[in-house]
Design a protein around this motif. Structure first.
Motif, PDB file in Angstrom:
ATOM      1  N   TYR A  12      25.679  33.089  50.046  1.00 32.53           N
ATOM      2  CA  TYR A  12      26.588  33.855  50.605  1.00 32.53           C
ATOM      3  C   TYR A  12      26.653  35.407  50.173  1.00 32.53           C
ATOM      4  O   TYR A  12      27.305  36.310  50.943  1.00 32.53           O
ATOM      5  CB  TYR A  12      28.002  33.347  50.704  1.00 32.53           C
ATOM      6  N   PRO A  68      28.597  37.473  48.062  1.00 35.34           N
ATOM      7  CA  PRO A  68      29.767  38.179  48.156  1.00 35.34           C
ATOM      8  C   PRO A  68      29.961  39.404  47.862  1.00 35.34           C
ATOM      9  O   PRO A  68      29.082  39.824  46.549  1.00 35.34           O
ATOM     10  CB  PRO A  68      30.791  37.097  47.578  1.00 35.34           C
ATOM     11  N   TYR A  73      35.826  36.170  45.344  1.00 32.00           N
ATOM     12  CA  TYR A  73      35.234  35.193  46.028  1.00 32.00           C
ATOM     13  C   TYR A  73      35.164  33.895  45.374  1.00 32.00           C
ATOM     14  O   TYR A  73      35.529  32.726  45.563  1.00 32.00           O
ATOM     15  CB  TYR A  73      33.652  35.334  46.624  1.00 32.00           C
ATOM     16  N   GLU A  78      35.417  38.600  52.652  1.00 33.09           N
ATOM     17  CA  GLU A  78      34.545  38.429  51.506  1.00 33.09           C
ATOM     18  C   GLU A  78      35.214  37.313  50.486  1.00 33.09           C
ATOM     19  O   GLU A  78      34.408  36.884  49.542  1.00 33.09           O
ATOM     20  CB  GLU A  78      34.137  39.596  50.816  1.00 33.09           C
ATOM     21  N   THR A  79      36.311  36.983  50.846  1.00 30.24           N
ATOM     22  CA  THR A  79      36.905  35.652  49.783  1.00 30.24           C
ATOM     23  C   THR A  79      37.293  34.673  50.854  1.00 30.24           C
ATOM     24  O   THR A  79      36.842  33.539  50.693  1.00 30.24           O
ATOM     25  CB  THR A  79      38.076  36.298  48.991  1.00 30.24           C
ATOM     26  N   LEU A 133      34.355  34.010  53.734  1.00 32.95           N
ATOM     27  CA  LEU A 133      33.125  34.332  53.375  1.00 32.95           C
ATOM     28  C   LEU A 133      32.020  33.394  54.058  1.00 32.95           C
ATOM     29  O   LEU A 133      30.931  33.375  54.604  1.00 32.95           O
ATOM     30  CB  LEU A 133      32.995  34.580  52.009  1.00 32.95           C
TER      31      LEU A 133
END
Length: 506
Positions: free
Chosen positions: A368, A370, A376, A476-477, A480
């Protein structure tokens, strides 16, 4: 001494009941040398001796934490300023010793006798566990039970026994020249039930219990017979000339009848009631073909109670959890406070799944990419804990190489390659799919595809614009994984970057 009534409910009714009881048990760490202090102590005196260790628990824990972190600073329980003083005084409250008013006279006598007791501690041959000699000391330079009569402006309006009222604590003064040796942590420490001297009726039970604690995970221990008797304060041993003086129980059979057997039976009873974690049996060991008389050595066979077995298992689990926490802190630059949600919610059954989740983090990073790596990772762990608490399920994982993308906080510029109409249409499909899957994810109303770069590598580089850092952090956390999954459907293997530019949304 005031003794706690033994709780009959401690007899086992299953693991859950024992776990509940273990939560109420208090433990104390004592430096090994201090536990080997020889002397024929009474139960009250042992209670006081353990009470001193209890007062030092914060120092001991700080020391262990410093060693764990590899610090090279103060590696003693005492500061140099304290050591430079002639003596240090400790204050121990009656409440921590569980002393009832009807035992105050016994306490006074025990404190008085501590001053005159013969004591010694072992000095080992360098680099070995073999005792070279013993240092004979008077560890307690001054022991006082303060009363109202000690006040400078004493009022005689009180009508207490002997005209005095105890203030509720003991003051014990020890010379610093002895403290550094006796409380030396370099030989390790013994962790045992703090109230052991309060629940026993035989005065030597706490001493033998603490003595055997060091080897409880080994199952047995063979010790020199004379050294063991010396530890109990029952002989004076002139090692230089190998002469035994003042032997209280010179015959082995009498020693067993008066010391070992009563202690063995009491520890067996306490162990079966799960008030303590170990019991023992013993056998004499003779050398040179002898079969009778005083043995050369004693072999102790140590048995774990149900409590002891669960404590051993719990210690193993705690060690693995501690290793995981240390790995996360080092690998992802996370502090203890940020990981407290794991330790606060942790149960033993969580461990194998947590290990899987931590192993999976590397794969998720690569998959992913991040931009906020630490954020994340914390979100993944928080999601895991919530899933575990509600469903106790987690996906399997494998370890692969680490990779991460970057976040660019500069303003957008016209120099970046613009997305094509097909790119914009595909991104609209990504957002539509996300809103269908997570309709409450309002942050996706504030993200725009600004650049698609296919010129510099085999991978597509996407640059998104968001109005503030908050939106970037949320995506992004918290979102994500769903964001990357949908992106990869239309932009396979893409790399993601962000710019923060609020003017782009005005």
């Amino acid at each position: 001494m005031g003794k706690k009534k033994k709780n009959e409910n401690l007899v086992m009714k299953g693991d859950n009941g024992l776990i509940a009881e273990l939560a109420e048990v208090k433990w104390v760490k004592q430096p090994v040398i201090y536990t080997l202090l020889s002397g024929d102590f009474s139960l009250m005196q042992m209670n006081i001796i353990i009470g001193i260790s209890n007062e030092l628990q914060d120092r001991i824990n700080d020391y262990l934490n410093r060693r764990k972190r590899g610090e090279k600073g103060q590696l003693s329980l005492f500061t140099q300023e304290e050591i430079d003083k002639e003596a240090i005084t400790f204050k121990i409250n009656f409440s921590s010793l569980n002393i009832r008013p009807d035992a105050y006279d016994e306490l006074d006598q025990a404190c008085k006798n501590l001053i005159g007791l013969n004591m010694s501690y072992p000095i080992y041959q360098e680099g070995t566990t073999k005792i070279k000699e013993r240092a004979y000391i008077n560890l307690f330079n001054r022991v006082v039970v303060p009363t109202n009569l000690d006040d400078v402006n004493n009022s005689k309006t009180y009508n207490y026994k002997n005209g005095k009222r105890r203030k509720g604590w003991i003051e014990i003064t020890m010379l610093t020249k002895n403290l550094s040796d006796v409380f030396d942590m370099s030989k390790g420490y013994v962790n045992h039930i703090a109230t052991i001297a309060q629940i026993c009726s035989k005065k030597r039970t706490p001493r033998i219990y603490i003595y055997l604690q060091r080897w409880k995970n080994y199952g047995s221990k063979t010790v020199n017979f004379l050294e063991f008797k010396e530890y109990l304060g029952l002989i004076t041993w002139d090692r230089k000339n190998d002469i035994i003086k003042d032997d209280v129980y010179p015959k082995y059979s009498v020693f067993c009848a008066n010391v070992l057997e009563p202690v063995r039976l009491e520890m067996k009873q306490l162990s079966e009631s799960n008030l303590i974690d170990i019991s023992f049996d013993y056998e004499p060991i003779y050398k040179n073909g002898r079969k009778r008389g005083n043995p050369d050595e004693m072999k102790f066979i140590i048995h774990l109670s149900s409590m002891g077995k669960m404590i051993t298992q719990k210690s193993k689990v705690n060690k693995e959890l501690s290793d995981i926490i240390e790995y996360l802190k080092k690998e992802y630059t996370i502090c203890d406070n940020d990981l407290s949600f794991i330790t606060e919610s942790f149960t033993d059954s969580m461990l194998p799944l947590l290990k899987q989740e931590v192993t999976a983090l590397k794969e998720k990073e690569l998959r992913y990419r991040p931009t906020n790596r630490t954020g994340y990772i914390l979100m993944c762990l928080k999601n895991f804990v919530e899933r575990f608490k509600s469903q106790h399920v987690v996906e399997d994982a494998v370890v692969i190489e680490e990779n991460k993308s970057e976040k660019d906080t500069n303003k957008v510029t016209d120099e970046l390659p613009k997305p094509t109409n097909e790119d914009l249409e595909n991104f609209s499909k990504v957002l539509e799919s996300i809103r269908t899957q997570v309709p409450d994810a309002m942050v996706f109303n504030f993200i725009k595809l600004y650049s698609v770069d296919r010129t510099t590598s085999n991978h597509v580089k996407l640059k998104f614009v968001v109005p503030t850092n908050f939106y970037c952090e949320e995506i992004e956390t918290k979102y994500l994984e769903v964001f990357r999954e949908k992106l990869f459907e239309y932009f396979p293997g893409c790399y993601v970057n962000y710019v923060i530019d609020g003017s782009f949304f005005k």
